[in-house]
Design a protein around this motif. Structure first.
Motif, PDB file in Angstrom:
ATOM      1  N   GLY A   1       0.834  -1.192   0.000  1.00  0.00           N
ATOM      2  CA  GLY A   1       0.000   0.000   0.000  1.00  0.00           C
ATOM      3  C   GLY A   1       0.870   1.243   0.000  1.00  0.00           C
ATOM      4  N   SER A   2       0.232   2.359   0.289  1.00  0.00           N
ATOM      5  CA  SER A   2       0.970   3.618   0.343  1.00  0.00           C
ATOM      6  C   SER A   2       1.873   3.619   1.563  1.00  0.00           C
ATOM      7  CB  SER A   2       0.005   4.795   0.428  1.00  0.00           C
ATOM      8  OG  SER A   2      -0.819   4.809  -0.717  1.00  0.00           O
TER       9      SER A   2
ATOM     10  N   LYS B   1       0.103   8.847   4.857  1.00  0.00           N
ATOM     11  CA  LYS B   1      -0.818   7.976   5.590  1.00  0.00           C
ATOM     12  C   LYS B   1      -0.644   6.574   5.036  1.00  0.00           C
ATOM     13  CE  LYS B   1      -5.748   7.589   6.676  1.00  0.00           C
ATOM     14  NZ  LYS B   1      -5.638   6.896   7.863  1.00  0.00           N
ATOM     15  N   PRO B   2      -0.165   5.656   5.860  1.00  0.00           N
ATOM     16  CA  PRO B   2       0.047   4.293   5.353  1.00  0.00           C
ATOM     17  C   PRO B   2      -1.271   3.563   5.148  1.00  0.00           C
ATOM     18  CG  PRO B   2       0.526   4.381   7.677  1.00  0.00           C
ATOM     19  CD  PRO B   2       0.231   5.787   7.249  1.00  0.00           C
ATOM     20  N   THR B   3      -1.291   2.741   4.118  1.00  0.00           N
ATOM     21  CA  THR B   3      -2.436   1.871   3.886  1.00  0.00           C
ATOM     22  C   THR B   3      -1.919   0.451   3.831  1.00  0.00           C
ATOM     23  OG1 THR B   3      -2.249   2.089   1.496  1.00  0.00           O
ATOM     24  CG2 THR B   3      -3.722   3.628   2.603  1.00  0.00           C
ATOM     25  N   GLU B   4      -2.802  -0.467   4.199  1.00  0.00           N
ATOM     26  CA  GLU B   4      -2.379  -1.863   4.218  1.00  0.00           C
ATOM     27  C   GLU B   4      -2.391  -2.439   2.815  1.00  0.00           C
ATOM     28  OE1 GLU B   4      -6.413  -4.268   5.152  1.00  0.00           O
ATOM     29  OE2 GLU B   4      -5.430  -3.317   6.841  1.00  0.00           O
TER      30      GLU B   4
ATOM     31  N   THR C   1      -3.418  -5.035   0.185  1.00  0.00           N
ATOM     32  CA  THR C   1      -4.571  -5.916   0.018  1.00  0.00           C
ATOM     33  C   THR C   1      -4.304  -6.859  -1.128  1.00  0.00           C
ATOM     34  OG1 THR C   1      -5.619  -4.309  -1.428  1.00  0.00           O
ATOM     35  CG2 THR C   1      -6.195  -4.212   0.907  1.00  0.00           C
TER      36      THR C   1
END
Length: 193
Positions: free
Chosen positions: A104-105, A118-121, A123
């Motif tokens: 993710g980010s 902002k971290p994203t997981e 998927t």
């Protein structure tokens, strides 16, 4: 009868005195002739030995050149193989075979300790249905039976409304068709976590 040779006069007499008589000259030439023959024979033998050593060296050199050519060809073939496996498409395919998913980010830490981004997981995309001749009995779970294991406890905690611990990933209900693939493949990971 023959007459004795007339005495030599003038210059010929002086030269005759300088030249040794015929008797001792053959005895003095024998060691010299033997020395010359030995030197010539030794020189020929030395030349033959030197020539054979050079020929042996040239044969060894040609063998080494052939080996070098073979090893260079092998090295180039291996380099082509490495290059083909290092291409982005090949790396992505191999990563997907290993169960990896794109990350993710990311978030970055600034030198003062603040977080930027902002971290994203990560998927995983939905698994593609794989054609299977017959499902195994262990692959089709009983829909009435409660799911057991860590994924069931994580799913129930996330569904009950209680907040998940930071850094944990919410679990989804496993797809029965994807269950055999999930058993054989390692868990998906994302880089940097």
């Amino acid at each position: 009868m023959s007459k004795p040779a007339a005495p030599l006069k003038g210059r010929a007499a002086r030269l005759a005195r300088l030249m040794p008589s015929s008797g001792p000259s053959t005895a003095a030439r024998t060691p010299f002739v033997l020395l010359v023959v030995l030197l010539l024979g030794g020189g020929l033998i030395t030349l033959l030995l030197l020539n054979s050593a050079l020929n042996e060296g040239s044969f060894r050199l040609s063998e080494l050149k052939r080996d070098t050519t073979e090893l260079t060809d092998e090295q180039q073939a291996l380099q082509r193989d490495v290059d083909s496996r290092s291409q982005p498409d090949a790396l992505e395919k191999r990563a997907r075979e290993l169960g990896m998913v794109p990350g993710g980010s990311p978030a970055f830490l600034n030198p003062d300790g603040t977080v930027r981004g902002k971290p994203t997981e990560a998927t995983a995309p939905p698994p593609s249905p794989s054609p299977s001749p017959s499902p195994s009995p262990s692959a089709s779970p009983d829909p009435d039976a409660p799911a057991a294991g860590p994924s069931a406890s994580g799913a129930s905690a996330g569904a009950s409304g209680s907040p998940l611990p930071s850094g944990s990933v919410s679990a989804t209900t496993p797809d029965p068709a994807a269950a055999p693939a999930a058993e054989n493949s390692p868990p998906p990971t994302s880089p940097g976590r």
